[in-house]
Each structure stands twice: as C-alpha cells, then as structure tokens.
Write a protein that holds these residues in place. Structure first.
Motif, PDB file in Angstrom:
ATOM      1  N   PRO D  35     -15.774   9.704  23.191  1.00  0.00           N
ATOM      2  CA  PRO D  35     -16.652  10.621  22.111  1.00  0.00           C
ATOM      3  C   PRO D  35     -16.161  12.121  22.656  1.00  0.00           C
ATOM      4  CG  PRO D  35     -17.301   9.703  24.550  1.00  0.00           C
ATOM      5  CD  PRO D  35     -15.919   8.720  23.877  1.00  0.00           C
ATOM      6  N   ALA D  36     -16.851  13.196  21.708  1.00  0.00           N
ATOM      7  CA  ALA D  36     -16.292  14.243  21.884  1.00  0.00           C
ATOM      8  C   ALA D  36     -15.188  14.648  22.278  1.00  0.00           C
ATOM      9  CB  ALA D  36     -17.695  14.737  22.159  1.00  0.00           C
ATOM     10  N   GLU D  86      -5.555  15.983  32.376  1.00  0.00           N
ATOM     11  CA  GLU D  86      -5.135  14.092  33.029  1.00  0.00           C
ATOM     12  C   GLU D  86      -4.470  13.994  33.226  1.00  0.00           C
ATOM     13  OE1 GLU D  86      -8.617  13.168  31.371  1.00  0.00           O
ATOM     14  OE2 GLU D  86      -9.727  13.920  32.964  1.00  0.00           O
ATOM     15  N   HIS D 107     -13.217   6.703  27.747  1.00  0.00           N
ATOM     16  CA  HIS D 107     -14.552   7.029  27.644  1.00  0.00           C
ATOM     17  C   HIS D 107     -15.489   6.091  27.548  1.00  0.00           C
ATOM     18  CE1 HIS D 107     -15.377  10.938  30.109  1.00  0.00           C
ATOM     19  NE2 HIS D 107     -17.245  10.811  29.825  1.00  0.00           N
ATOM     20  N   SER D 112     -18.481   4.802  31.586  1.00  0.00           N
ATOM     21  CA  SER D 112     -19.333   5.075  32.376  1.00  0.00           C
ATOM     22  C   SER D 112     -20.334   5.816  33.376  1.00  0.00           C
ATOM     23  CB  SER D 112     -19.792   6.659  31.620  1.00  0.00           C
ATOM     24  OG  SER D 112     -18.580   8.052  30.502  1.00  0.00           O
ATOM     25  N   ASN D 152     -15.082  11.878  40.757  1.00  0.00           N
ATOM     26  CA  ASN D 152     -15.012  12.615  40.217  1.00  0.00           C
ATOM     27  C   ASN D 152     -14.235  14.124  41.177  1.00  0.00           C
ATOM     28  OD1 ASN D 152     -13.581  13.163  37.325  1.00  0.00           O
ATOM     29  ND2 ASN D 152     -16.180  13.832  37.189  1.00  0.00           N
ATOM     30  N   THR D 153     -13.164  14.921  40.330  1.00  0.00           N
ATOM     31  CA  THR D 153     -13.472  15.879  40.845  1.00  0.00           C
ATOM     32  C   THR D 153     -12.126  16.583  39.365  1.00  0.00           C
ATOM     33  OG1 THR D 153     -11.788  16.786  41.700  1.00  0.00           O
ATOM     34  CG2 THR D 153     -10.634  15.047  41.881  1.00  0.00           C
ATOM     35  N   GLN D 154     -12.606  17.953  38.758  1.00  0.00           N
ATOM     36  CA  GLN D 154     -11.600  18.810  38.014  1.00  0.00           C
ATOM     37  C   GLN D 154     -10.138  18.875  38.724  1.00  0.00           C
ATOM     38  OE1 GLN D 154     -12.476  18.573  35.039  1.00  0.00           O
ATOM     39  NE2 GLN D 154     -14.496  17.634  35.481  1.00  0.00           N
ATOM     40  N   ASP D 179     -15.916   8.073  38.243  1.00  0.00           N
ATOM     41  CA  ASP D 179     -17.518   8.087  38.538  1.00  0.00           C
ATOM     42  C   ASP D 179     -17.358   9.333  37.841  1.00  0.00           C
ATOM     43  OD1 ASP D 179     -19.935   8.454  39.441  1.00  0.00           O
ATOM     44  OD2 ASP D 179     -19.471   9.701  40.887  1.00  0.00           O
ATOM     45  N   GLY D 180     -18.621   8.939  36.845  1.00  0.00           N
ATOM     46  CA  GLY D 180     -19.363   9.517  35.847  1.00  0.00           C
ATOM     47  C   GLY D 180     -18.261  10.192  34.330  1.00  0.00           C
ATOM     48  N   HIS D 181     -17.661   8.886  34.190  1.00  0.00           N
ATOM     49  CA  HIS D 181     -15.938   9.941  33.695  1.00  0.00           C
ATOM     50  C   HIS D 181     -15.671   8.495  32.760  1.00  0.00           C
ATOM     51  CE1 HIS D 181     -12.520  12.500  33.660  1.00  0.00           C
ATOM     52  NE2 HIS D 181     -12.506  11.701  32.255  1.00  0.00           N
TER      53      HIS D 181
END
Lengths: 215, 215, 215, 215
Positions: D35-36, D86, D107, D112, D152-154, D179-181
């Motif tokens: 998505p997106a 990534e 994703h 997610s 998760n981390t950027q 996580d969340g990804h």
C-alpha cells in the motif's frame, strides 16, 4: 511431451482431462485457495487410470505439461514425473466409488483454520444452511451435513486408513478436512465437484463467521 | 432457441431483459454473491410476463439460453425449462407493485450469516448509516430501515404468505432475508435494483463488523 | 457536451482533470470503496474553479460526461448538471489551502465502521505504524496522526463549520471522517492524494483488526 | 536510461533482474500487499551487485526505469537515483548467505497487524500447519517455524544489528517482521522467494484467525 499413453487411452481423452484440471486449477488459484504450490487435482480416465497434477507446481500457472497419468494404485504410468504426495487419497476415492470422476483438494485459509478449530471434535456439523442443497443428495436445509476432520500425518497410508474407517462405519462421506491442511471433495463431473467445493468453502466460512459473532 | 415467445412479446424485448440479467448475474457472481449455482434474477416484460433464470445454472456463466419466460403465476411460457425454485417470490413482487421491473436474489456470505444471527429477532434494524439514502425514498441517515428475516422453508407458499403478512400489516418493505439463505430486493429499473442490493450488502456487512467490534 | 467552459479554461485542461478523476474513480470503485453511487471526487482547475463528479453516478463507470465545472463557492458553471451534494466540503479545502489540487471522498466499509466506532471520541489517534510516513510531512512511525470524526448531518454548512472549527483551533488536518459515512482527504497532486487515501484506509483497517484481536 | 552498467554486468542480465522484480511487484501490489508506495524488492546480479527498486515508486506500476543498481554495501552504482531506504536490510542478506538471490519486503495488513500483536513477545511461533512445508528445509507440519519481530526504527543500522544478533545466536532465520511495518523474506530463486512470502502471509493470517476464533 514426456507423457507416453498406454494403449486404450487416446491423447484426446487425456488432454480433455488435463485441460479441465488446468482450468479448474486456474480458477481456484485466483480465489487464493492454492497458496504456495499447495493443492492437487485429478480426473478419472477409465477403470484403471486417472490424470493428476505433478507435485510442486504453481496451481495458477498449470499447463498440459503439468498433468500426468497414474494407475489407481497411485503409480506413475508412462512418465518419470512424480505425482502429488497425496495421490493415495485421490485413488482411494476412485476405487471406492466407481461413479466418481473428479477429486479436488484445496488449501484455503478458511479450510485450514476450520480444520484446526474442529480438530479435537473430529467433525464439523453443518445444519440449517440453504446451501447444503448444493451437495448432491441434499434437498433441504433441514438436514445435517457432517465433514470429518482427520489428524494430519505425512504418512499417507494412515490418512487412507482413517478415511476407510469412516466409510467402514457406514457414515456418509461427501468431503473431509485434514487438520492444519485443507479439504478433499469429489463428484461425478467436474461441474458437480466444483459446486461441492464452492459450497463447502462457503459453508465453512459462514460457520467461522457465526462463531466469531456469537461469542 | 427453445424459448417460443407469445404474441405481443418481441424477441428484441425478451433479449433486452435476458441480456440485462446475464450482465447483472456476471457482475454479482464475480463478487462471490452467487455461490454454487445459488441465486436467481428476473425482469418484468409486461403486465403478465417476466424473464427469469432457469434453475441450477452457474450464475457467473449465464447466456441468453439460460433465461426463460414465465407468467406472473410462475408458470413456464413457451418452454419446457424449469424456472428457479423460488419463482413464486419473484412473481409476488410483480403482482404487488406494478411499478417494479426487476427482482434480484443473491446469497452472499454476509447475507447468509446476518440472516442466521437475526433470525430470532425476525428483523434487522438499520439506522445512522449515510448509505441508507441509496434506498429509494430515503433522504437522510436519520431514518430507520427495517429488513425482515423470514424463517426458511422449502415450501414456497409459506414464504409467500410470510411476505404477504408483512405487507398486510402495512409495514414498508424494500428487501427481505430468509434465514440461512440470502436476500431479495427489487426496483423500478435494473440500475435502481442493483444500487439497492449493493447498499444492503454493504449495510449488513457494516452491522456485522460493528457487532464484532463492539463485543 | 453540455458543459460550456468559461474563458480562461481550455478544454484540454478540463479534460485532463476529468480524465484523472475518471481513472481514480474507476480504481477506487474496483476496490469496493464507492458502493451504491456514493463517493465524490474533484480536482482544481485554477484559482476559482474545480472539476467535480456529477451527483448520483456509478463511480465505477464514469466518463468525461459525468464530470462538471464548479466555482469555489460550489456553484455549477456552464452546465445545468447538479454537483455532488457534498460539494461544499471540496471547495472548503480549495479555499483554505491554495496548494491543494485534489479532494477524494470515499465510503468504504472500513471507513464507515471506523467512523461509527470512534464517533463518541470524535477522533482516531494513529501511532506506531510505519505507513504514517505515507502522509506528507510525516517522517517516522514515532509520530501521532489524528483523524477527526465529525457528526453526520444532511445540512452541509454544519459540516463545513465543524471542519472550520477544527482548523481554527490550529490542529493539523490531513483527512477527516464523517460518522456513519466515509472519509475526506486531499493533496497537492492526484498521486499524493491517492497515496494518502490508500494509507488511511490501510491504517484504519489495521486499527480495527488490532481492536478485534486485542479484545 | 540513466542507469549506467559497470563492466561485467550485461544489460541483458540487469534487465532480466529488473523484469523479474517488476513482475513480482505487480502481482504483490494486486494482492494489496504494497500500500501507498511501501515495500521494496531486490535481486542479486553477482558477488558484488544487486538490482533494487528505487525509493517511493508505486509498486503496482513499476517499469525497468524504476529499478537501479547497487553494490552490496548499499551504494548506488552508475545512477543518481536513491535506492529504497531499507536497502541495508537487503544487502545484509546477500552478504550473509552467498546462495540467496532474491529479497522481497512487503507490507500487507496481516503482516502489519501480526507484527503489532507479537511485538512484545518478539517472535511468532508457527506449528502444526501443513504449509510450513513451503519453506525450504521443512518437510513436515510437525516442526516449529519461528519468525522474529524486531522493534521498528528509522535508523537502519539498528535494524541490521538486530538481525545480526539473531543470526549470531545461531538461530535459524527464514524471514522476519518489523513492528508496525512488514515482512522480509528471501530465497535462492524468485519462485522460491515468492513461495516463501505467499506461505508466510497465509500462515500469519491463519494465526490471526485462530486467535480471533479461540478467544
């Protein structure tokens, strides 16, 4: 083609079966019922032979070259290809019911989840659904359709024995689930077998929905 | 074609209805709302006749040859084909409302599950949804749309009597569910009827979601 | 065509907008986000005009003839067609943010159900999702994205006033839901707006799933 | 094309990789797993290079021009394009396992949501599913397939370090969630990697269903 046909089986007859399997597989794959090369499909050719999918192929992309000939003991005939690991479950149907012409085994998420949920009970009992009438021999929603759930095993003779035991007990059998796995169903034509499979997927999904909503 | 048309019905008129039914059926089948040859569709031809789907056909693969003529008592006209088992529910609509031109009956998972969940209450009460405005005559979400759920029976006259009883009680009726089965809805054009069906499926699905999430 | 363009707007410019709306509508309808002729879409043409969908059309089957011109007060320009009932919500965006070029309003099941569930709180708070980064201006999952849920009304000025009140309070606004209805979002290009819409639908669906699973 | 290829990499080889990525991306986008503009995909070219998706593109509409060359430290080679944020997670796989040729990161909503639900435990433990056999090296449902869930981390080096720590602990690794990804998985061919991804999505969805239904 690497498939050599024995005397008495015309290439027309073999290709007709292969094409019907390829078309069914394509439609069922598009529904997401054959994930990750799972599922297998067969069609009877005569009293002693059936066409079946070769092991490990992507069911959404089959061609005639992915279909092979077996005898009703599950041995490859006229080819070095390896039939599906679960061939014995197909040939069991053809040996038990001379009128059955098609066996479809799929592996949808609904089928897998339902099999896990009902594994302990060993059976899913369907009643009160109009769509039970889609199973040949059922004429009213006021009937009971029982789908056994057999424990999974990688040893096929055990599965065959479980199905035999159910039949030997004289219980009607239109389809069965294997725990953590998928469904097997059959019929006298491809159209009938696909109608059975479509109705069973629908009924299992409805039962799971009802369970979620009635909690 | 085996369908012989009586005087006063042109083949153009019949084919226009048949084509509209075939197209609607194809779209609804693609949504999965007509599993295992279930569902049936009709369109009025004149004061005394309608076109309707022949019983037992795969709704995703209809052609003109799968549509037949009936009178408004549900008898086949000019053909030996057997109309859908639930023909009486279609003709009831055409007799009761002279302005109704189309009846659609589908059998989606949402419809089947909702009918089971609300069977005891006998009605699904929809309110607060903007999409209620998709039903002709509704102009605000601040309205109540009631969909009755009738008990299922294989005996059509009982179903017809249940619908009659609802209407005789003077209650508005835009659609109804049959327990363990599907939905019936109708309209003055194919477009209006499809809009009704699409909105009802959406609203029923939203109600089930809310119930799951509010538990 | 019945649409007459005022001086300063070329038919090329109008058709480019119309075609972009038609394409987006077709894609969003295919996802089931525009049930029963709901939803509306617009695109800015210049400082004073936008193209918008005509009221009541099936969003999966739009053509150029279903798109009309309005001024930024929401009046039809050069046509007798009636713009979407919710036009005032589109023009509000164009007046408030000169850089915004596109407004998309859809009506998916997820959007409708989420709006009902969070109506009392008046806001959905999203945090910890990587996909928040799909909203322009967000660069990390360690952020908070708030989507207000406004009460539904058939009286557009009330809705406009609710949006104004949120903006006047100085709170960031990337999208909003209307209770029992759908979502509004916008962007500086069609691609950005579609990315926003896709991300928001995904995030709302994830939140509903989490709620179901964490119960 | 703006991509200049270094000596030793033919345009045939590069285009073969690019085309395989474009096709996979199109199929996975059609399933709604990208998505997106999320998700990224790569394929090894030789001991020192891989082809990877350029950052921020719509994965359903990729062409050869959206694929770029990198070295196994993640630097762009022969182009000014910016590789996926990534990229370091892709090159880590190629450096660690010389036999791995493809890395797919998607994703989906299931991925997610599962990552959020199992983030605290840090791992999803799959057992008893026939489809575990779709992961190379698994021959029975009587096995355990562990999918770690990393915070998760950027900041990519932190993620790389988490994966390294898991591998350094000597634990088998076939895929991981963030996580969340979404999910990362890999394989020795595109077909094997897609089979892994398809099986993992299926298994995660089944686990979520079981959890919903066993509550």
């Amino acid at each position: 083609m690497s498939q050599v046909l024995p005397e008495g089986i015309s290439s027309d007859a073999f290709f007709a079966c292969a094409d019907a399997i390829v078309l069914a597989a394509k439609d069922l794959a598009a529904l997401g019922w054959t994930p990750a090369t799972s599922s297998n499909f067969s069609m009877r050719l005569d009293d002693a032979h059936a066409a079946i999918t070769i092991s490990g192929r992507d069911k959404g992309k089959l061609s005639r070259a992915d279909i092979m000939l077996i005898d009703l003991s599950g041995n490859a005939v006229g080819t070095d290809a390896r039939p599906s690991a679960e061939t014995a479950l197909h040939t069991q149907v053809y040996r038990y019911w001379p009128e059955m012409q098609v066996v479809l085994h799929t592996h949808s998420r609904t089928q897998s989840v339902a099999s896990r949920l009902f594994a302990t009970q060993g059976v899913i009992r369907l009643e009160g659904w109009e769509l039970q009438k889609a199973i040949t021999g059922f004429h009213t929603h006021e009937s009971v359709l029982e789908i056994p759930v057999f424990p999974n095993t990688q040893h096929m003779p055990e599965l065959v024995a479980q199905v035999d035991a159910w039949l030997d007990a004289g219980k009607p059998l239109h389809a069965y689930l294997i725990d953590g796995h998928g469904i097997y169903t059959w019929g006298r034509t491809m159209a009938e077998t696909r109608r059975h499979l479509e109705a069973l997927e629908f009924l299992l999904a409805c039962e799971l929905d009802l369970r979620r909503l009635s909690a």
